[in-house]
Design a protein around this motif. Structure first.
Motif, PDB file in Angstrom:
ATOM      1  N   TYR A 116      45.037 116.043 -17.121  1.00 57.32           N
ATOM      2  CA  TYR A 116      44.408 116.197 -18.432  1.00 57.32           C
ATOM      3  C   TYR A 116      44.183 114.857 -19.128  1.00 57.32           C
ATOM      4  O   TYR A 116      44.896 113.889 -18.895  1.00 57.32           O
ATOM      5  CB  TYR A 116      45.274 117.096 -19.329  1.00 57.32           C
ATOM      6  CG  TYR A 116      45.595 118.417 -18.673  1.00 57.32           C
ATOM      7  CD1 TYR A 116      44.677 119.456 -18.672  1.00 57.32           C
ATOM      8  CD2 TYR A 116      46.806 118.596 -18.002  1.00 57.32           C
ATOM      9  CE1 TYR A 116      44.956 120.661 -18.035  1.00 57.32           C
ATOM     10  CE2 TYR A 116      47.103 119.789 -17.360  1.00 57.32           C
ATOM     11  CZ  TYR A 116      46.174 120.817 -17.372  1.00 57.32           C
ATOM     12  OH  TYR A 116      46.442 121.999 -16.727  1.00 57.32           O
ATOM     13  N   THR A 117      43.170 114.860 -19.995  1.00 56.46           N
ATOM     14  CA  THR A 117      42.888 113.702 -20.844  1.00 56.46           C
ATOM     15  C   THR A 117      42.394 114.201 -22.195  1.00 56.46           C
ATOM     16  O   THR A 117      41.823 115.301 -22.303  1.00 56.46           O
ATOM     17  CB  THR A 117      41.831 112.785 -20.192  1.00 56.46           C
ATOM     18  OG1 THR A 117      41.663 111.610 -21.000  1.00 56.46           O
ATOM     19  CG2 THR A 117      40.484 113.475 -20.061  1.00 56.46           C
ATOM     20  N   VAL A 118      42.612 113.411 -23.220  1.00 58.63           N
ATOM     21  CA  VAL A 118      42.181 113.795 -24.561  1.00 58.63           C
ATOM     22  C   VAL A 118      40.669 113.993 -24.587  1.00 58.63           C
ATOM     23  O   VAL A 118      39.909 113.170 -24.058  1.00 58.63           O
ATOM     24  CB  VAL A 118      42.610 112.730 -25.595  1.00 58.63           C
ATOM     25  CG1 VAL A 118      41.978 113.028 -26.960  1.00 58.63           C
ATOM     26  CG2 VAL A 118      44.128 112.685 -25.707  1.00 58.63           C
ATOM     27  N   VAL A 143      41.635 119.393 -25.160  1.00 60.90           N
ATOM     28  CA  VAL A 143      42.890 118.638 -25.218  1.00 60.90           C
ATOM     29  C   VAL A 143      42.804 117.689 -26.405  1.00 60.90           C
ATOM     30  O   VAL A 143      41.922 116.824 -26.473  1.00 60.90           O
ATOM     31  CB  VAL A 143      43.124 117.835 -23.923  1.00 60.90           C
ATOM     32  CG1 VAL A 143      44.375 116.961 -24.060  1.00 60.90           C
ATOM     33  CG2 VAL A 143      43.267 118.769 -22.733  1.00 60.90           C
ATOM     34  N   ALA A 144      43.705 117.866 -27.373  1.00 57.52           N
ATOM     35  CA  ALA A 144      43.727 117.032 -28.570  1.00 57.52           C
ATOM     36  C   ALA A 144      44.800 115.962 -28.503  1.00 57.52           C
ATOM     37  O   ALA A 144      44.674 114.909 -29.125  1.00 57.52           O
ATOM     38  CB  ALA A 144      43.933 117.889 -29.809  1.00 57.52           C
ATOM     39  N   SER A 145      45.874 116.220 -27.756  1.00 57.87           N
ATOM     40  CA  SER A 145      46.984 115.273 -27.669  1.00 57.87           C
ATOM     41  C   SER A 145      47.832 115.626 -26.456  1.00 57.87           C
ATOM     42  O   SER A 145      47.859 116.790 -26.025  1.00 57.87           O
ATOM     43  CB  SER A 145      47.830 115.339 -28.945  1.00 57.87           C
ATOM     44  OG  SER A 145      48.914 114.416 -28.886  1.00 57.87           O
ATOM     45  N   LEU A 151      39.494 117.226 -32.935  1.00 60.85           N
ATOM     46  CA  LEU A 151      39.563 116.002 -32.127  1.00 60.85           C
ATOM     47  C   LEU A 151      39.301 114.740 -32.932  1.00 60.85           C
ATOM     48  O   LEU A 151      39.475 113.637 -32.424  1.00 60.85           O
ATOM     49  CB  LEU A 151      38.550 116.073 -30.981  1.00 60.85           C
ATOM     50  CG  LEU A 151      38.748 117.172 -29.937  1.00 60.85           C
ATOM     51  CD1 LEU A 151      37.655 117.095 -28.893  1.00 60.85           C
ATOM     52  CD2 LEU A 151      40.105 117.056 -29.277  1.00 60.85           C
ATOM     53  N   ALA A 184      38.049 112.075 -30.183  1.00 61.75           N
ATOM     54  CA  ALA A 184      38.872 111.935 -28.971  1.00 61.75           C
ATOM     55  C   ALA A 184      39.400 110.520 -28.761  1.00 61.75           C
ATOM     56  O   ALA A 184      39.204 109.914 -27.704  1.00 61.75           O
ATOM     57  CB  ALA A 184      38.098 112.411 -27.739  1.00 61.75           C
ATOM     58  N   THR A 225      41.891 108.100 -27.493  1.00 60.21           N
ATOM     59  CA  THR A 225      42.670 108.387 -26.286  1.00 60.21           C
ATOM     60  C   THR A 225      43.642 107.277 -25.943  1.00 60.21           C
ATOM     61  O   THR A 225      43.225 106.149 -25.631  1.00 60.21           O
ATOM     62  CB  THR A 225      41.711 108.602 -25.090  1.00 60.21           C
ATOM     63  OG1 THR A 225      40.753 109.617 -25.426  1.00 60.21           O
ATOM     64  CG2 THR A 225      42.478 109.030 -23.846  1.00 60.21           C
ATOM     65  N   ASP A 268      46.718 108.907 -30.966  1.00 57.53           N
ATOM     66  CA  ASP A 268      45.652 109.891 -30.830  1.00 57.53           C
ATOM     67  C   ASP A 268      45.566 110.660 -32.134  1.00 57.53           C
ATOM     68  O   ASP A 268      46.013 110.176 -33.174  1.00 57.53           O
ATOM     69  CB  ASP A 268      45.879 110.808 -29.620  1.00 57.53           C
ATOM     70  CG  ASP A 268      47.208 111.547 -29.672  1.00 57.53           C
ATOM     71  OD1 ASP A 268      47.786 111.686 -30.770  1.00 57.53           O
ATOM     72  OD2 ASP A 268      47.680 112.000 -28.610  1.00 57.53           O
ATOM     73  N   LYS A 269      44.999 111.853 -32.085  1.00 61.57           N
ATOM     74  CA  LYS A 269      44.855 112.672 -33.284  1.00 61.57           C
ATOM     75  C   LYS A 269      46.182 112.875 -34.010  1.00 61.57           C
ATOM     76  O   LYS A 269      46.233 112.951 -35.241  1.00 61.57           O
ATOM     77  CB  LYS A 269      44.251 114.025 -32.882  1.00 61.57           C
ATOM     78  CG  LYS A 269      44.279 115.108 -33.940  1.00 61.57           C
ATOM     79  CD  LYS A 269      43.331 114.798 -35.075  1.00 61.57           C
ATOM     80  CE  LYS A 269      43.338 115.916 -36.101  1.00 61.57           C
ATOM     81  NZ  LYS A 269      42.382 115.661 -37.196  1.00 61.57           N
TER      82      LYS A 269
END
Length: 360
Positions: free
Chosen positions: A232-234, A250-252, A268, A324, A326, A348-349
């Protein structure tokens, strides 16, 4: 005006960019040698580089960098994913390999400079005496983002013959010189992962997978199970393996709790990030607030922001929220076409990732 003759090593891949760079340097009266590196098993075959060197009638030195490339780039890339980051290996490769080990080897071969086919421009600030990197003339091909981490010494011994050309002009230059590489295809983004299956590559390279865990929302409520952080990636939407009846992203990523935090599209965005591992090119250090244009990834548009130094970090406050942000990616700062410097994102977020901060 007569140009002083220099010995220049050109990093040769056999593609149109490096071949044309070598041809232009030759025509300017310099002694040119080719240097090509083998970086990984099944990687760059020197056949294309040899063909280009033979056509240009220059010697080619083939250097085996597989060990150092694995240590400095591949292992770092994989370990970063296990920490829930999304690294940019091209940044590390340019600093450690191309303008690190390859520049050292080129100097040992007697070269005054190492030239590459990067679409950037190099100049000196007459006031400060510092070497500068500026964006290339071709905005679509500009590669200044991946060179922000170079030192003054590295830039001083680098040449970028293609910075004042567009890609199509370079192809025309190659065609006019009947170079066999004139119509060669573009190189892939990450050279050592030919199929772009990062998770499978990391599992194979490191001999281990990452542990499954929970998908949660921002409140911590469990809403599913994930396959392991390296998948996974932001900003990711596809490949989550779970359906929610609405688009989820994916937010975090929380490696300490082995959680992947999901949110909707609007979740995001953030107007602030923090970065560490800072490198400055156009200035010696950041001493106070500074207005810049900042790019949060290679293909992002520059966005207006203000930098604030905070201990060994820099806080980047954007005028408009960015999508996003990242951890692991680089944020690069510009003043017009000039690269001021940059660093590695550690937020990140959800704010700063404390596990990514280094002790002062």
């Amino acid at each position: 005006m007569k140009v002083k003759r220099m010995k220049v090593a050109v990093g040769m891949s056999g593609g149109v960019d490096s071949s044309t760079a070598a041809a232009l340097l030759q025509e300017n009266g310099h002694e040119v040698i080719g240097v090509t590196i083998v970086t990984h098993e099944g990687g760059l075959a020197e056949t294309a580089a040899l063909e280009a060197a033979e056509q240009l009638r220059i010697p080619l030195h083939v250097l085996d960098f597989r060990t150092v490339f694995k240590q400095e780039v591949i292992d770092s890339f994989a370990e970063s994913y296990y920490r829930g980051e999304t690294p940019n290996p091209c940044v590390l490769c340019n600093r450690k390999i191309k303008f690190g080990e390859l520049l050292k080897q080129s100097r040992r071969l007697g070269a005054d400079y190492l030239a590459t086919g990067h679409y950037v421009r190099k100049m000196v600030d007459e006031t400060s005496g510092r070497w500068l990197i500026q964006t290339g003339l071709d905005a679509k091909k500009d590669q200044s983002y991946v060179l922000y981490s170079l030192s003054q010494e590295q830039i001083a011994h680098a040449l970028f013959p293609l910075g004042d050309y567009t890609k199509e002009q370079v192809r025309d230059l190659a065609r006019n010189r009947k170079l066999t590489a004139a119509d060669s295809s573009e190189s892939q983004e990450i050279c050592f992962i030919p199929d772009n299956n990062y998770a499978e590559y990391i599992r194979t390279a490191m001999g281990k997978d990452s542990e499954p865990g929970d998908f949660t929302d921002f409140s911590g409520r469990i809403i599913g199970r994930h396959r392991g952080l390296i998948h996974y990636t932001v900003g990711q939407r596809k490949g989550l393996g779970v359906t929610f009846g609405k688009p989820m992203f994916v937010a975090s990523i929380d490696p300490v709790g082995n959680r992947v935090i999901l949110g909707e599209g609007n979740d995001l965005y953030t107007d602030v990030l923090w970065a560490t591992d800072l490198n400055w090119i156009a200035l010696e250090r950041l001493s106070g607030p500074l207005k810049v244009q900042a790019k949060i990834r290679y293909k992002a548009n520059p966005a207006a922001a203000v930098l604030y130094p905070e201990n060994n970090l820099v806080r980047v406050q954007f005028e408009t929220p960015q999508r996003a942000v990242t951890p692991g990616q680089s944020v690069v700062f510009y003043d017009g076409p000039t690269v001021l410097g940059g660093g590695v994102i550690v937020s990140d977020k959800c704010g700063i990732r404390q596990d990514l901060l280094k002790a002062e």
